[in-house]
Design a protein around this motif. Structure first.
Motif, PDB file in Angstrom:
ATOM      1  N   LEU A 293      23.197 -43.621  -3.552  1.00  0.00           N
ATOM      2  CA  LEU A 293      23.055 -45.243  -3.581  1.00  0.00           C
ATOM      3  C   LEU A 293      23.218 -45.993  -2.478  1.00  0.00           C
ATOM      4  O   LEU A 293      22.032 -46.684  -2.565  1.00  0.00           O
ATOM      5  N   PHE A 294      23.912 -45.905  -1.904  1.00  0.00           N
ATOM      6  CA  PHE A 294      24.068 -46.774  -0.655  1.00  0.00           C
ATOM      7  C   PHE A 294      22.702 -46.612   0.408  1.00  0.00           C
ATOM      8  O   PHE A 294      22.180 -47.581   0.937  1.00  0.00           O
ATOM      9  N   GLU A 295      22.450 -45.480   0.775  1.00  0.00           N
ATOM     10  CA  GLU A 295      21.351 -44.845   1.327  1.00  0.00           C
ATOM     11  C   GLU A 295      20.117 -45.470   1.068  1.00  0.00           C
ATOM     12  O   GLU A 295      19.107 -46.191   1.845  1.00  0.00           O
ATOM     13  N   SER A 296      19.861 -45.397  -0.248  1.00  0.00           N
ATOM     14  CA  SER A 296      18.660 -45.966  -1.019  1.00  0.00           C
ATOM     15  C   SER A 296      18.689 -47.411  -0.858  1.00  0.00           C
ATOM     16  O   SER A 296      17.589 -47.959  -0.878  1.00  0.00           O
ATOM     17  N   MET A 297      19.523 -48.162  -1.217  1.00  0.00           N
ATOM     18  CA  MET A 297      19.837 -49.209  -1.098  1.00  0.00           C
ATOM     19  C   MET A 297      19.531 -50.212   0.267  1.00  0.00           C
ATOM     20  O   MET A 297      18.852 -51.002   0.335  1.00  0.00           O
ATOM     21  N   ALA A 298      19.893 -49.356   1.179  1.00  0.00           N
ATOM     22  CA  ALA A 298      19.573 -49.696   2.664  1.00  0.00           C
ATOM     23  C   ALA A 298      18.410 -49.485   3.050  1.00  0.00           C
ATOM     24  O   ALA A 298      18.102 -49.797   4.330  1.00  0.00           O
ATOM     25  N   ASN A 299      17.555 -48.697   2.440  1.00  0.00           N
ATOM     26  CA  ASN A 299      16.181 -47.965   2.806  1.00  0.00           C
ATOM     27  C   ASN A 299      15.412 -49.572   3.231  1.00  0.00           C
ATOM     28  O   ASN A 299      15.073 -50.135   2.307  1.00  0.00           O
ATOM     29  N   ARG A 300      14.896 -49.365   4.202  1.00  0.00           N
ATOM     30  CA  ARG A 300      14.243 -50.744   4.960  1.00  0.00           C
ATOM     31  C   ARG A 300      12.705 -50.653   4.690  1.00  0.00           C
ATOM     32  O   ARG A 300      11.865 -51.439   4.671  1.00  0.00           O
ATOM     33  N   GLU A 301      12.127 -49.454   3.965  1.00  0.00           N
ATOM     34  CA  GLU A 301      10.885 -49.307   3.672  1.00  0.00           C
ATOM     35  C   GLU A 301      10.367 -49.576   2.528  1.00  0.00           C
ATOM     36  O   GLU A 301       9.458 -50.017   2.223  1.00  0.00           O
ATOM     37  N   VAL A 302      11.489 -50.106   1.542  1.00  0.00           N
ATOM     38  CA  VAL A 302      11.111 -50.782   0.207  1.00  0.00           C
ATOM     39  C   VAL A 302      12.138 -52.031   0.262  1.00  0.00           C
ATOM     40  O   VAL A 302      13.169 -51.834   0.205  1.00  0.00           O
ATOM     41  N   ARG A 303      11.650 -53.021  -0.282  1.00  0.00           N
ATOM     42  CA  ARG A 303      12.109 -54.373  -0.549  1.00  0.00           C
ATOM     43  C   ARG A 303      13.216 -54.152  -1.454  1.00  0.00           C
ATOM     44  O   ARG A 303      13.065 -53.412  -2.547  1.00  0.00           O
ATOM     45  N   LEU A 304      14.257 -55.066  -1.328  1.00  0.00           N
ATOM     46  CA  LEU A 304      15.198 -54.947  -2.730  1.00  0.00           C
ATOM     47  C   LEU A 304      14.452 -55.355  -4.045  1.00  0.00           C
ATOM     48  O   LEU A 304      14.881 -54.858  -4.964  1.00  0.00           O
ATOM     49  N   GLY A 305      13.755 -56.297  -3.889  1.00  0.00           N
ATOM     50  CA  GLY A 305      13.075 -56.864  -5.064  1.00  0.00           C
ATOM     51  C   GLY A 305      12.218 -55.694  -5.887  1.00  0.00           C
ATOM     52  O   GLY A 305      12.382 -55.603  -6.938  1.00  0.00           O
ATOM     53  N   ASP A 306      11.734 -54.842  -4.880  1.00  0.00           N
ATOM     54  CA  ASP A 306      10.911 -53.554  -5.519  1.00  0.00           C
ATOM     55  C   ASP A 306      11.883 -52.527  -6.117  1.00  0.00           C
ATOM     56  O   ASP A 306      11.653 -52.035  -7.218  1.00  0.00           O
TER      57      ASP A 306
END
Length: 418
Positions: free
Chosen positions: A103-116
């Motif tokens: 969860l945290f790693e995916s949420m912190a992923n910078r390749e994809v924006r939070l809105g997406d």
């Protein structure tokens, strides 16, 4: 007893044969190759298990759940999501519902924006509740248009959906029908991605065993060159000899099916790919996930095959696959060099010079093209020749699910008409 001749022992032909035999029909399947499976086959080389191109099974496929024995296949599962790779950077993007540890790693992923990410979760909720029949009904548009209208950013389309669906539809441009996207997105959200421990060919072999157990006879290395019907019987030419039956089910590849039946609506525009296999001594750190190339499209993805299915490789050796979309003009050796260079850029602290190129599959017809509107043009199971029927993914959609579903529908159509 009614005699049915099935041309082709791919998934569609084998499923059709099994159902017809169970219904008390005398079924004979003729296959031009020396093994069953069509495009779903597995080769063994020097102790390695090599599928014909990178293929996987979605466990939520309705036809797979109905036709296959998952326990017998001894499935090995991919971890949800993927590792997004570019020079000097690798990051995990996963489904927090199925893989809460990321969860945290995916949420912190910078390749994809939070809105997406939020839009993806909303889309997941919507599509898991949408019946399959509704997915394939109504208006159509490209995946690109569909995602843009729903507010997904260009970077999301380029950095994740493009390479991910490049692997599924062999079309990184996202010009494929949105119906393919919705169906596969639902399958991914409600099930898992897997491969049998003995390779994807185990699916074909299991279906062949079931067909034989039901009473069907499978003839290998027998080429069907013509199918004709006068309404009362069918005449099928096999290696220069003509045999007769009551019904013929044409379950060959699309090009051969079109030639045998004259049905012009059978799609023959193809997506191609090249899959190469490599051997390495040190495993990659992907956590049973696919590596997606977000930097460029050569190769589209690299898969740590034996990390996911250890049976694919002798102990102590790591089997990797790399898939290029289309049919690049470069030689096998030049493409292999590209894979080494790509891995070296993704893992600058590792040495991939010892990477051994083991095998290459150049697959000219991996899938038929599925642009928007294609599902309104596909042929039905019944042809104008009353005793000739079609079974193949080309009557449904380009997928393993569609191939098996088409086989069942062809068997039921034959039985109902008889």
């Amino acid at each position: 007893m009614t005699t049915v001749i099935v041309a082709g022992a791919g998934l569609a032909g084998l499923v059709a044969a099994r159902h017809l035999a169970r219904l008390g029909v005398d079924v004979h399947v003729f296959e031009r190759e020396d093994e069953v499976g069509g495009r779903v086959r597995t080769e063994r080389k020097d102790g390695f298990v090599l599928d014909r191109g990178f293929q996987v099974l979605f466990t939520s496929y309705p036809a797979a759940r109905r036709e296959l024995d998952f326990d017998d296949l001894d499935l090995r599962y991919f971890a949800p999501g993927a590792v997004l790779a570019r020079p000097g950077s690798r990051s995990t993007l996963s489904d927090p519902f199925r893989d809460p540890g990321t969860l945290f790693e995916s949420m912190a992923n910078r390749e994809v924006r939070l809105g997406d990410k939020v839009r993806t979760l909303k889309l997941r909720r919507e599509l898991t509740r949408k019946p399959n029949r509704e997915i394939f009904a109504g208006e159509d548009e490209s995946i690109e248009e569909y995602l843009r209208e729903r507010g997904f950013s260009e970077s999301f389309r380029d950095n994740f959906v493009g390479p991910f669906y490049g692997g599924i539809s062999l079309d990184r441009s996202l010009s494929t029908s949105k119906k393919v996207f919705e169906f596969t997105f639902k399958m991914l959200s409600t099930g898992r991605i897997a491969v049998p421990a003995d390779g994807m060919g185990a699916i074909s072999e299991q279906l062949a065993r079931k067909a034989r157990a039901a009473g069907a006879t499978i003839h290998l290395e027998e080429v069907v060159s013509a199918v004709e019907s006068d309404g009362d019987e069918v005449r099928v030419e096999i290696d220069g000899e003509t045999i007769t039956g009551d019904v013929a089910v044409v379950a060959t590849d699309p090009k051969a099916a079109r030639e045998l039946t004259g049905v012009d609506s059978i799609p023959t525009d193809a997506h191609s790919c090249i899959t190469q296999y490599f051997v390495h001594d040190e495993p990659l750190d992907t956590g049973d996930r696919i590596l997606l190339n977000v930097g460029d499209d050569a190769p589209n993805e690299i898969v740590p095959v034996s990390t996911i299915a250890p049976e694919f490789s002798p102990e102590g050796r790591e089997l990797l696959s790399a898939t290029f979309l289309g049919l690049p003009e470069e030689s096998d050796e030049e493409l292999a060099e590209t894979v080494v260079e790509t891995l070296q850029r993704w893992y600058p602290d590792r040495d991939f010079a010892p990477l051994e190129h083991l095998h290459t599959d150049r697959i000219e017809f991996a899938q038929f093209a599925q642009p928007p509107g294609v599902f309104d043009t596909l042929p039905t199971t019944r042809t104008d020749e009353g005793s000739v029927y079609l079974a193949g993914d080309f009557t449904e959609a380009s997928s393993l699910n569609a191939a098996m579903e088409s086989g069942r529908k062809a068997a039921l159509a034959v039985y109902d008409d008889l």
